[in-house]
Scaffold this active site. Structure first.
Site, PDB file in Angstrom:
ATOM      1  N   THR A 135       0.938  -1.331   0.021  1.00  0.00           N
ATOM      2  CA  THR A 135       0.012  -0.017  -0.060  1.00  0.00           C
ATOM      3  C   THR A 135       0.686   1.367   0.020  1.00  0.00           C
ATOM      4  OG1 THR A 135      -1.427   1.460   1.547  1.00  0.00           O
ATOM      5  CG2 THR A 135      -0.190  -0.335   2.588  1.00  0.00           C
ATOM      6  N   ASP A 136       0.037   2.411  -0.499  1.00  0.00           N
ATOM      7  CA  ASP A 136       0.838   3.740  -0.437  1.00  0.00           C
ATOM      8  C   ASP A 136       1.017   4.194   1.133  1.00  0.00           C
ATOM      9  OD1 ASP A 136      -1.793   4.280  -0.006  1.00  0.00           O
ATOM     10  OD2 ASP A 136      -1.771   5.807  -1.607  1.00  0.00           O
ATOM     11  N   GLU A 137       0.206   3.557   1.915  1.00  0.00           N
ATOM     12  CA  GLU A 137       0.079   4.004   3.348  1.00  0.00           C
ATOM     13  C   GLU A 137       1.607   3.902   3.965  1.00  0.00           C
ATOM     14  OE1 GLU A 137      -3.471   3.488   5.316  1.00  0.00           O
ATOM     15  OE2 GLU A 137      -4.528   3.235   3.487  1.00  0.00           O
ATOM     16  N   TYR A 161      -1.807  -0.396  11.303  1.00  0.00           N
ATOM     17  CA  TYR A 161      -1.789  -1.172   9.626  1.00  0.00           C
ATOM     18  C   TYR A 161      -0.591  -0.888   9.005  1.00  0.00           C
ATOM     19  CZ  TYR A 161      -3.260  -1.591   4.832  1.00  0.00           C
ATOM     20  OH  TYR A 161      -3.337  -1.785   3.552  1.00  0.00           O
ATOM     21  N   LYS A 165       2.430  -3.295   7.465  1.00  0.00           N
ATOM     22  CA  LYS A 165       2.637  -3.385   5.796  1.00  0.00           C
ATOM     23  C   LYS A 165       3.904  -3.161   5.625  1.00  0.00           C
ATOM     24  CE  LYS A 165       0.225  -4.742   3.052  1.00  0.00           C
ATOM     25  NZ  LYS A 165       0.039  -5.944   2.608  1.00  0.00           N
ATOM     26  N   HIS A 296      -4.967  10.441  11.843  1.00  0.00           N
ATOM     27  CA  HIS A 296      -5.444  10.312  10.318  1.00  0.00           C
ATOM     28  C   HIS A 296      -4.440  10.862   9.607  1.00  0.00           C
ATOM     29  CE1 HIS A 296      -9.421  10.849   8.122  1.00  0.00           C
ATOM     30  NE2 HIS A 296      -8.486  10.224   7.380  1.00  0.00           N
TER      31      HIS A 296
HETATM   32  P1  NAD Z   1      -9.357  -7.649   2.428  1.00  0.00           P
HETATM   33  O1  NAD Z   1      -9.266  -7.129   3.717  1.00  0.00           O
HETATM   34  O2  NAD Z   1     -10.750  -7.275   1.601  1.00  0.00           O
HETATM   35  O3  NAD Z   1      -9.182  -8.979   2.172  1.00  0.00           O
HETATM   36  C1  NAD Z   1      -8.014  -9.625   2.913  1.00  0.00           C
HETATM   37  C2  NAD Z   1      -8.153 -11.162   2.340  1.00  0.00           C
HETATM   38  O4  NAD Z   1      -7.072 -11.786   3.177  1.00  0.00           O
HETATM   39  C3  NAD Z   1      -9.368 -11.739   3.119  1.00  0.00           C
HETATM   40  O5  NAD Z   1      -9.857 -12.582   2.274  1.00  0.00           O
HETATM   41  C4  NAD Z   1      -9.002 -12.299   4.514  1.00  0.00           C
HETATM   42  O6  NAD Z   1      -9.769 -13.517   4.716  1.00  0.00           O
HETATM   43  C5  NAD Z   1      -7.515 -12.859   3.893  1.00  0.00           C
HETATM   44  N1  NAD Z   1      -6.853 -13.019   4.985  1.00  0.00           N
HETATM   45  C6  NAD Z   1      -6.531 -12.316   6.126  1.00  0.00           C
HETATM   46  N2  NAD Z   1      -5.601 -12.824   7.056  1.00  0.00           N
HETATM   47  C7  NAD Z   1      -5.204 -14.106   6.410  1.00  0.00           C
HETATM   48  C8  NAD Z   1      -4.385 -15.034   6.803  1.00  0.00           C
HETATM   49  N3  NAD Z   1      -3.495 -14.916   7.822  1.00  0.00           N
HETATM   50  N4  NAD Z   1      -4.165 -16.052   6.063  1.00  0.00           N
HETATM   51  C9  NAD Z   1      -4.646 -16.159   4.714  1.00  0.00           C
HETATM   52  N5  NAD Z   1      -5.554 -15.311   4.406  1.00  0.00           N
HETATM   53  C10 NAD Z   1      -5.936 -14.186   5.290  1.00  0.00           C
HETATM   54  O7  NAD Z   1      -8.230  -6.596   1.783  1.00  0.00           O
HETATM   55  P2  NAD Z   1      -7.881  -5.970   0.245  1.00  0.00           P
HETATM   56  O8  NAD Z   1      -8.521  -4.673   0.170  1.00  0.00           O
HETATM   57  O9  NAD Z   1      -8.730  -6.997  -0.634  1.00  0.00           O
HETATM   58  O10 NAD Z   1      -6.646  -5.859   0.247  1.00  0.00           O
HETATM   59  C11 NAD Z   1      -5.610  -6.903  -0.213  1.00  0.00           C
HETATM   60  C12 NAD Z   1      -3.955  -6.407  -0.294  1.00  0.00           C
HETATM   61  O11 NAD Z   1      -3.981  -5.325  -0.847  1.00  0.00           O
HETATM   62  C13 NAD Z   1      -3.507  -6.247   1.287  1.00  0.00           C
HETATM   63  O12 NAD Z   1      -2.233  -6.890   1.421  1.00  0.00           O
HETATM   64  C14 NAD Z   1      -3.658  -4.780   1.467  1.00  0.00           C
HETATM   65  O13 NAD Z   1      -2.649  -4.215   2.372  1.00  0.00           O
HETATM   66  C15 NAD Z   1      -3.464  -4.228  -0.130  1.00  0.00           C
HETATM   67  N6  NAD Z   1      -3.799  -3.035  -0.491  1.00  0.00           N
HETATM   68  C16 NAD Z   1      -5.177  -2.597  -0.348  1.00  0.00           C
HETATM   69  C17 NAD Z   1      -5.515  -1.671  -0.764  1.00  0.00           C
HETATM   70  C18 NAD Z   1      -7.180  -1.083  -0.706  1.00  0.00           C
HETATM   71  O14 NAD Z   1      -7.506   0.105  -1.072  1.00  0.00           O
HETATM   72  N7  NAD Z   1      -8.098  -1.807  -0.541  1.00  0.00           N
HETATM   73  C19 NAD Z   1      -4.799  -0.660  -1.309  1.00  0.00           C
HETATM   74  C20 NAD Z   1      -3.574  -0.914  -1.521  1.00  0.00           C
HETATM   75  C21 NAD Z   1      -3.190  -2.017  -1.104  1.00  0.00           C
HETATM   76  P1  TYD Z   2     -10.646   3.735   4.280  1.00  0.00           P
HETATM   77  O1  TYD Z   2     -11.536   3.531   3.365  1.00  0.00           O
HETATM   78  O2  TYD Z   2     -10.830   3.293   5.503  1.00  0.00           O
HETATM   79  O3  TYD Z   2      -9.460   3.760   3.847  1.00  0.00           O
HETATM   80  P2  TYD Z   2      -7.981   4.305   4.156  1.00  0.00           P
HETATM   81  O4  TYD Z   2      -8.107   4.771   5.462  1.00  0.00           O
HETATM   82  O5  TYD Z   2      -7.079   2.945   4.008  1.00  0.00           O
HETATM   83  O6  TYD Z   2      -7.395   5.554   3.358  1.00  0.00           O
HETATM   84  O7  TYD Z   2     -10.886   5.483   4.358  1.00  0.00           O
HETATM   85  C1  TYD Z   2     -10.696   6.396   3.370  1.00  0.00           C
HETATM   86  C2  TYD Z   2     -10.952   7.763   3.911  1.00  0.00           C
HETATM   87  O8  TYD Z   2     -12.141   8.013   4.473  1.00  0.00           O
HETATM   88  C3  TYD Z   2      -9.734   8.033   5.213  1.00  0.00           C
HETATM   89  O9  TYD Z   2      -9.263   9.318   5.223  1.00  0.00           O
HETATM   90  C4  TYD Z   2     -10.920   7.928   6.336  1.00  0.00           C
HETATM   91  C5  TYD Z   2     -12.003   8.470   5.945  1.00  0.00           C
HETATM   92  N1  TYD Z   2     -13.626   7.655   6.395  1.00  0.00           N
HETATM   93  C6  TYD Z   2     -14.449   8.581   6.963  1.00  0.00           C
HETATM   94  O10 TYD Z   2     -14.452   9.917   6.823  1.00  0.00           O
HETATM   95  N2  TYD Z   2     -15.570   7.994   7.196  1.00  0.00           N
HETATM   96  C7  TYD Z   2     -15.634   6.588   7.375  1.00  0.00           C
HETATM   97  O11 TYD Z   2     -16.648   6.094   8.253  1.00  0.00           O
HETATM   98  C8  TYD Z   2     -14.505   5.789   7.119  1.00  0.00           C
HETATM   99  C9  TYD Z   2     -14.781   4.257   7.259  1.00  0.00           C
HETATM  100  C10 TYD Z   2     -13.707   6.513   6.377  1.00  0.00           C
END
Ligand code: NAD
Ligand code: TYD
Length: 361
Positions: A135-137, A161, A165, A296
């Site tokens: 992630t970019d975070e 988180y 990562k 935040h």
């Molecule tokens: P998500 O939370 O929707 O899904 C995570 C999946 O991993 C779930 O199916 C969960 O059951 C599985 N999981 C959790 N712990 C596990 C373990 N110990 N062993 C096996 N499986 C396990 O997450 P997502 O949004 O699909 O993100 C997927 C990846 O992409 C993550 O690594 C996240 O850090 C990264 N990512 C997400 C975003 C975003 O915006 N969602 C952006 C950039 C990177």
């Molecule tokens: P989120 O979807 O949780 O992603 P991330 O924290 O990984 O960027 O949140 C996106 C943005 O929205 C973040 O700045 C937090 C804000 N947010 C709210 O304002 N209200 C909410 O209920 C949630 C879940 C997020």
């Protein structure tokens, strides 16, 4: 050429989109290892239930013996690691699961993969890739005037988180540097699209709007995220897998920076048009400013020049087209939303938002 890959976390939001697209494109066999936490839903994979090239395994990436057995049995030529605890707010309430899965789990996964890779013949070793999805975070927060994150930006994670990562990224880097494991790391901005669990901003707002509940905006709503449609992220991962230089990091982003309040207002306008409220008022009336998230991050922005210049990837969806597809998907899949928001989901929403004085469950 068809390949066999081991995907971890392939029942979650991005992993499921990746697996579904993999089969749509007919790219080969997927062994899908997922622990099925609250965020993993087999329903996301219902359309490939009959596909014999999809081998679902219920298990933990931290179970090194299980991973070793799966690698030995299926002989994949790549591992793509999506599995993680992924929600910042949950990491604030309870960081331990994040350390267990994202740090310790990734470590055990790497150990199993290293042993497998060590025993491959030279040709297979050359072909093998371990692609870590991050992630970019990990780069921390940007000021308004600062340039977007490049791959050389200093790591400065601010939440449990992002810290977990970042630790996993460092382990992956070390396994390449120390053992020669052919790794690739991708750091992507905020995704949105189908199968997004409604604890994250975009699906939560759609869900709450339709349910007549408050639309909670943390703080002022002026925080900025850089949004990318999930299928564009999946396409970028395939491109990095195919042509990325071993040991390298690729940032992935959509050049789509938006303040949260603007995203929420766009969703309200779209829903006003597609699914007007019974009283004909705007969903904007449901917007409620709530207590800010601890620590935040103010702004994330990805400089995706490297992947564009080296690998020729660019997003296909604009924010406007992607968000419309997303809203349409949620309106057409209310049964999916109803299923994933039963049970534990209610407890989470009640606990998290009650602390902010909101009764949202
Ligand atoms: P998500 O939370 O929707 O899904 C995570 C999946 O991993 C779930 O199916 C969960 O059951 C599985 N999981 C959790 N712990 C596990 C373990 N110990 N062993 C096996 N499986 C396990 O997450 P997502 O949004 O699909 O993100 C997927 C990846 O992409 C993550 O690594 C996240 O850090 C990264 N990512 C997400 C975003 C975003 O915006 N969602 C952006 C950039 C990177
Ligand atoms: P989120 O979807 O949780 O992603 P991330 O924290 O990984 O960027 O949140 C996106 C943005 O929205 C973040 O700045 C937090 C804000 N947010 C709210 O304002 N209200 C909410 O209920 C949630 C879940 C997020």
């Amino acid at each position: 050429m068809k390949r066999t890959i081991l995907v971890t976390g392939g029942a979650g939001f991005i992993g499921a989109n990746f697996v579904l697209a993999w089969f749509k494109l007919g790219l080969g066999t997927v062994v899908n290892l997922d622990k099925l936490t609250y965020a993993g839903n087999l329903e996301n994979l219902a359309s490939i239930r009959q596909n014999t090239q999809h081998i679902f395994v219920h298990g933990d990436i931290g179970d090194q013996a299980l991973v070793a057995q799966l690698l030995a049995e299926h002989q994949p030529d790549a591992v793509i690691n999506f599995a993680a605890e992924s929600h910042v707010d949950r990491s604030i309430h309870g960081p331990e699961d994040f350390i267990q899965t994202n740090v310790v789990g990734t470590f055990h996964l790497l150990e199993a993969v290293r042993a497998y890779w060590d025993a491959l013949d030279v040709d297979q070793q050359e072909r093998f890739r371990f692609l870590h999805v991050s992630t970019d975070e990990v780069y921390g927060s940007l000021g308004a005037a600062e340039a977007a994150f490049t791959e050389n930006h200093t790591y400065a994670p601010n939440s449990p988180y992002s810290a977990s990562k970042a630790a996993s990224d460092h382990l992956v880097r070390a396994y390449h540097h120390t053992y020669g494991l052919p790794t690739l790391t991708t750091n992507c901005s905020n995704n949105y699209g189908p199968y997004h669990f409604p604890e994250k901003l975009i699906p939560l707002i759609i869900h709450n709007a339709l349910a007549g509940k408050a639309l909670p905006i943390y703080g002022t709503g002026q925080q900025i995220r850089d949004w990318l449609y999930v299928e564009d992220h999946c396409a970028a991962i395939r491109r990095v897998l195919e042509a990325g230089r071993v040991g390298e990091v690729y940032n992935i982003g959509g050049w789509n920076e938006k303040p949260n309040i603007e995203v929420v207002k766009t969703l309200c306008r779209m829903l006003d048009e597609k699914k007007p409220r019974a009283d004909a008022k705007s969903y904007m009336d449901q917007i409620t400013f709530v207590e800010d998230r601890l620590g935040h991050d103010q702004r994330y922005a990805i400089d995706a020049s490297k992947i564009a210049n080296e690998l020729g990837w660019k997003p296909e969806q604009s924010f406007e087209s992607g968000i419309e597809e997303t809203v349409d998907w949620y309106l057409a899949h209310q049964d999916w939303v109803a299923n994933v928001t039963s049970g534990d989901y209610r407890n989470w929403v009640q606990k998290h938002y009650a602390e902010r004085g909101e009764e949202l469950a």
